[in-house]
Design an enzyme around this catalytic site. Structure first.
Site, PDB file in Angstrom:
ATOM      1  N   GLU A   1      -5.432   9.177   9.367  1.00  0.00           N
ATOM      2  CA  GLU A   1      -4.083   9.134  10.303  1.00  0.00           C
ATOM      3  C   GLU A   1      -3.944   9.621  11.539  1.00  0.00           C
ATOM      4  OE1 GLU A   1      -1.138   9.623   7.822  1.00  0.00           O
ATOM      5  OE2 GLU A   1      -1.802   8.169   6.554  1.00  0.00           O
TER       6      GLU A   1
ATOM      7  N   ASP B   1       0.864  -1.232  -0.013  1.00  0.00           N
ATOM      8  CA  ASP B   1       0.064   0.148   0.198  1.00  0.00           C
ATOM      9  C   ASP B   1       1.033   0.893   0.109  1.00  0.00           C
ATOM     10  OD1 ASP B   1      -2.327   1.979  -0.267  1.00  0.00           O
ATOM     11  OD2 ASP B   1      -2.058   2.180   2.533  1.00  0.00           O
ATOM     12  N   SER B   2      -0.063   2.276  -0.470  1.00  0.00           N
ATOM     13  CA  SER B   2       1.213   3.588   0.017  1.00  0.00           C
ATOM     14  C   SER B   2       1.752   4.308   1.010  1.00  0.00           C
ATOM     15  CB  SER B   2       0.081   4.608  -1.123  1.00  0.00           C
ATOM     16  OG  SER B   2      -1.016   5.250   0.169  1.00  0.00           O
TER      17      SER B   2
ATOM     18  N   TYR C   1      -0.882   8.881  -2.809  1.00  0.00           N
ATOM     19  CA  TYR C   1      -0.003   8.136  -3.898  1.00  0.00           C
ATOM     20  C   TYR C   1      -1.431   8.935  -4.536  1.00  0.00           C
ATOM     21  CZ  TYR C   1       3.153   4.471  -3.447  1.00  0.00           C
ATOM     22  OH  TYR C   1       4.189   3.248  -3.459  1.00  0.00           O
ATOM     23  N   GLY C   2      -2.424   9.183  -3.864  1.00  0.00           N
ATOM     24  CA  GLY C   2      -3.780   9.408  -4.338  1.00  0.00           C
ATOM     25  C   GLY C   2      -3.899  11.002  -4.872  1.00  0.00           C
TER      26      GLY C   2
ATOM     27  N   CYS D   1      -3.705  -0.947  -1.830  1.00  0.00           N
ATOM     28  CA  CYS D   1      -4.475   0.337  -2.309  1.00  0.00           C
ATOM     29  C   CYS D   1      -4.794   0.870  -3.372  1.00  0.00           C
ATOM     30  CB  CYS D   1      -3.246   0.783  -2.142  1.00  0.00           C
ATOM     31  SG  CYS D   1      -2.983   2.999  -2.913  1.00  0.00           S
ATOM     32  N   ASN D   2      -6.316   1.683  -2.886  1.00  0.00           N
ATOM     33  CA  ASN D   2      -6.498   1.650  -4.238  1.00  0.00           C
ATOM     34  C   ASN D   2      -6.758   2.579  -5.262  1.00  0.00           C
ATOM     35  OD1 ASN D   2     -10.435   0.513  -3.490  1.00  0.00           O
ATOM     36  ND2 ASN D   2      -9.175   1.420  -1.592  1.00  0.00           N
ATOM     37  N   THR D   3      -6.010   3.820  -5.002  1.00  0.00           N
ATOM     38  CA  THR D   3      -5.249   4.595  -5.956  1.00  0.00           C
ATOM     39  C   THR D   3      -4.284   3.597  -7.441  1.00  0.00           C
ATOM     40  OG1 THR D   3      -4.982   6.181  -4.571  1.00  0.00           O
ATOM     41  CG2 THR D   3      -4.331   6.465  -6.751  1.00  0.00           C
TER      42      THR D   3
ATOM     43  N   CYS E   1     -11.292   3.503  -0.723  1.00  0.00           N
ATOM     44  CA  CYS E   1      -9.657   4.050   0.229  1.00  0.00           C
ATOM     45  C   CYS E   1      -9.304   3.210   1.108  1.00  0.00           C
ATOM     46  CB  CYS E   1      -9.748   6.213   0.033  1.00  0.00           C
ATOM     47  SG  CYS E   1      -7.913   6.274   0.843  1.00  0.00           S
ATOM     48  N   THR E   2      -8.493   2.803   1.047  1.00  0.00           N
ATOM     49  CA  THR E   2      -7.225   2.045   2.095  1.00  0.00           C
ATOM     50  C   THR E   2      -7.953   2.734   3.545  1.00  0.00           C
ATOM     51  OG1 THR E   2      -5.751   3.071   1.804  1.00  0.00           O
ATOM     52  CG2 THR E   2      -6.228   1.010   1.326  1.00  0.00           C
ATOM     53  N   HIS E   3      -8.192   4.252   3.900  1.00  0.00           N
ATOM     54  CA  HIS E   3      -8.649   4.408   5.220  1.00  0.00           C
ATOM     55  C   HIS E   3      -9.542   5.119   5.438  1.00  0.00           C
ATOM     56  CE1 HIS E   3      -3.707   5.865   4.206  1.00  0.00           C
ATOM     57  NE2 HIS E   3      -4.123   6.723   5.102  1.00  0.00           N
TER      58      HIS E   3
HETATM   59  N1  DGL Z   1      -4.022   4.198   0.014  1.00  0.00           N
HETATM   60  C1  DGL Z   1      -4.339   4.924  -0.676  1.00  0.00           C
HETATM   61  C2  DGL Z   1      -5.893   4.496  -1.650  1.00  0.00           C
HETATM   62  O1  DGL Z   1      -6.563   4.237  -0.922  1.00  0.00           O
HETATM   63  C3  DGL Z   1      -5.040   5.818   0.476  1.00  0.00           C
HETATM   64  C4  DGL Z   1      -4.175   6.582   0.754  1.00  0.00           C
HETATM   65  C5  DGL Z   1      -2.740   7.322  -0.120  1.00  0.00           C
HETATM   66  O2  DGL Z   1      -3.358   8.251  -1.137  1.00  0.00           O
HETATM   67  O3  DGL Z   1      -2.101   6.879  -0.786  1.00  0.00           O
HETATM   68  O4  DGL Z   1      -6.441   4.776  -2.338  1.00  0.00           O
END
Ligand code: DGL
Length: 266
Positions: free
Chosen positions: A152, A10-11, A42-43, A73-75, A184-186
């Site tokens: 976070e 993941d990011s 990453y987003g 990571c979704n992105t 999104c993971t968060h």
């Molecule tokens: N992990 C990213 C996602 O799921 C969220 C955090 C990021 O922007 O890196 O899209």
């Protein structure tokens, strides 16, 4: 049977929401987790950059002879899956398809909402996956970038978080969605506040458990489950700020993280 570990990247720490579900679904599997904390988020980055980061992360995980990679990571999932699948000889599982499938199974009025980072929403990855499963579903997507730092910080039910959620999610209130994908993971950490804003009638989809189910299915079908009965020794890596990773990561994982090592590929 295949006792090699599963690699997950993941990011940053957010992908630990996926790890949590993989632990539940596949308790005998060893996990090697990589959080790219040096280059998060990453987003907000371009597709080229996200592809490059994803390839480098996968190459790092390959050092551990992983049998499958989960792009938590979704992105990264919305941008990098084709290039990773072309490059790697092991199965690569992203988080978009399982979430999209769950949304399609859940909606009763064929109106689905999706929230995610700028890049995920811009990629229209969820729309594409959903329309491949069912053409009739209307999808409304909104980018909610401030949710990442709020999660976070663990400001999970503060007034400021509720106000930001109200502002982002307002367009859903008139759109009659009955299902909302947390793309999104968060966002699973903010599930309560999001649910309060969109209302009880909207079912919230968190793709983490569907991803774990998909991985379990792939391993079973291909006879790749671990035969080990010993408690697996998971490994956690971060590309920077290892101590901060432990602190925030424990909130995401919901349990203690004994050791995080510095990954040296960045
Ligand atoms: N992990 C990213 C996602 O799921 C969220 C955090 C990021 O922007 O890196 O899209």
């Amino acid at each position: 049977m295949d006792n090699r570990p599963i690699g997950i990247f993941d990011s940053g720490v957010g992908g630990l929401t996926v790890v949590k579900e993989v632990f539940k679904a596949l308790p005998n599997e060893k996990i090697v987790y990589l959080g790219d904390t040096a280059r998060v988020p990453y987003g907000t980055k371009s597709s080229e950059t996200i592809k490059r980061f994803s390839i480098e992360n996968a190459d790092f995980l390959k050092r551990f002879k992983v049998k499958l990679i989960i792009v938590a990571c979704n992105t990264a999932s919305s941008i990098s899956l084709p290039v990773l699948r072309k490059k790697l000889r092991i199965p690569v599982v992203g988080v978009i398809k399982p979430g999209a499938r769950k949304a399609v199974e859940t909606t009763k009025n064929s109106r689905v909402g999706v929230i995610g980072t700028f890049t995920t929403i811009k990629s229209r990855a969820y729309e594409k996956e959903i329309s491949q499963i069912s053409r009739h579903i209307k999808v409304k997507s909104i980018a909610c970038p401030l949710f990442v730092p709020l999660a976070e910080e663990a400001w999970l039910s503060d007034v400021i978080t509720r106000d930001i959620a109200k502002r982002y999610l307002k367009p859903f209130l008139n759109s009659r969605i009955d299902t909302l994908v947390l793309g999104c993971t968060h966002y699973p950490l903010l599930k309560n506040v999001i649910s309060k804003v969109v209302g009880k009638k909207v079912t919230i989809i968190d793709s983490a458990s569907s991803v774990a189910e998909e991985v379990a299915g792939i391993l079973k079908e291909n006879n790749m489950l671990s035969s080990s009965t010993n408690k697996p020794r998971h490994m956690f890596f971060a590309t920077d700020a290892v101590e901060q990773f432990v602190k925030t990561g424990e909130k995401f994982l919901g349990r203690k993280i004994d050791k995080v090592r510095r990954a040296d590929h960045v």
